[in-house]
Design a protein around this motif. Structure first.
Motif, mmCIF file in Angstrom:
data_model
loop_
_atom_site.group_PDB
_atom_site.id
_atom_site.type_symbol
_atom_site.label_atom_id
_atom_site.label_comp_id
_atom_site.label_asym_id
_atom_site.label_seq_id
_atom_site.Cartn_x
_atom_site.Cartn_y
_atom_site.Cartn_z
ATOM 1 N N ILE A 143 54.039 28.192 49.492
ATOM 2 C CA ILE A 143 52.857 27.315 49.410
ATOM 3 C C ILE A 143 53.284 25.898 49.048
ATOM 4 C CG2 ILE A 143 50.757 26.833 48.064
ATOM 5 C CD1 ILE A 143 50.328 29.931 48.024
ATOM 6 N N GLY A 144 54.232 25.753 48.147
ATOM 7 C CA GLY A 144 54.749 24.427 47.793
ATOM 8 C C GLY A 144 55.383 23.740 48.988
ATOM 9 N N ARG A 145 56.156 24.495 49.780
ATOM 10 C CA ARG A 145 56.780 23.910 50.977
ATOM 11 C C ARG A 145 55.729 23.565 52.027
ATOM 12 N NH1 ARG A 145 60.056 27.961 49.522
ATOM 13 N NH2 ARG A 145 59.452 29.358 51.227
ATOM 14 N N ARG A 146 54.715 24.421 52.165
ATOM 15 C CA ARG A 146 53.618 24.124 53.097
ATOM 16 C C ARG A 146 52.911 22.839 52.666
ATOM 17 N NH1 ARG A 146 48.213 27.126 52.114
ATOM 18 N NH2 ARG A 146 48.321 25.570 50.462
ATOM 19 N N ASP A 147 52.636 22.711 51.388
ATOM 20 C CA ASP A 147 51.936 21.520 50.892
ATOM 21 C C ASP A 147 52.780 20.260 51.069
ATOM 22 O OD1 ASP A 147 49.877 23.205 50.275
ATOM 23 O OD2 ASP A 147 50.084 23.027 48.095
ATOM 24 N N ALA A 148 54.101 20.396 51.049
ATOM 25 C CA ALA A 148 54.984 19.242 51.248
ATOM 26 C C ALA A 148 54.904 18.715 52.674
ATOM 27 C CB ALA A 148 56.421 19.612 50.890
ATOM 28 N N CYS A 149 54.318 19.483 53.568
ATOM 29 C CA CYS A 149 54.172 19.046 54.969
ATOM 30 C C CYS A 149 53.363 17.756 55.083
ATOM 31 C CB CYS A 149 53.490 20.136 55.801
ATOM 32 S SG CYS A 149 54.590 21.472 56.296
#
Length: 166
Positions: free
Chosen positions: A83-89
């Motif tokens: 989720i953190g990596r997705r949000d970094a998008c």
């Protein structure tokens, strides 16, 4: 409580919106990525699909004979990291494409790691060190493969390249 029949048509749009939205409540969306997903029907559909895949992976982890609690805890932790990596998008030049790719990769990863579907093919390789790595191929939305080498398991996905996919 039963709704009067004349109120039922008024409730249908709310029911349709709940089925079309993501797996989370858009009214409490916390990140910019969640807001993006709430405003995009295709991303919302990917979110619902991934929620189902994650639930299947969690059921598999919790059903293990040994180490079920640790496996479920690790799965939750990796999902929080994802989720953190997705949000970094949202920092990328094309946030929507990044979010979509993140969902497709995560879906393929969960499928391969937790063996949620049957592979379409499995190939065994004979290496010079007498090891026999196995590669299982899956027809996930983003084509993927599970690679088993000794006690290590990795999942890889098809990656677009300048000269085509690889």
């Amino acid at each position: 409580m039963r709704l009067p029949l004349f109120l039922v048509p008024l409730c249908l749009p709310a029911l349709a919106a709940a089925q079309d939205g993501p797996s989370f409540d858009c009214g409490t969306a916390r990140s910019e990525a969640e807001v993006l997903i709430c405003g995009d029907a295709d991303l919302a559909a990917l979110d619902r699909r991934l929620a189902g895949t994650f639930a299947a992976a969690m059921a598999t982890a919790e059903g293990l004979d040994a180490g079920a609690e640790a496996a479920a805890d690790e799965l939750r932790a990796t999902q929080r990291g994802w989720i953190g990596r997705r949000d970094a998008c949202l920092k990328e030049s094309d946030p929507r494409a990044c979010v979509e790719a993140a969902y497709l990769r995560r879906e393929a990863e969960l499928n391969g790691l937790w063996l949620l579907s049957e592979p379409v093919n499995t190939v065994f390789y004979a290496c010079d060190d007498n090891s026999t790595p196995a590669v299982s191929f899956y027809e996930t939305a983003l084509p993927s493969a599970r690679i088993e080498y000794g006690d290590r398991v990795d999942v890889v996905t098809l990656v677009p390249a300048g000269s085509g996919s690889r």
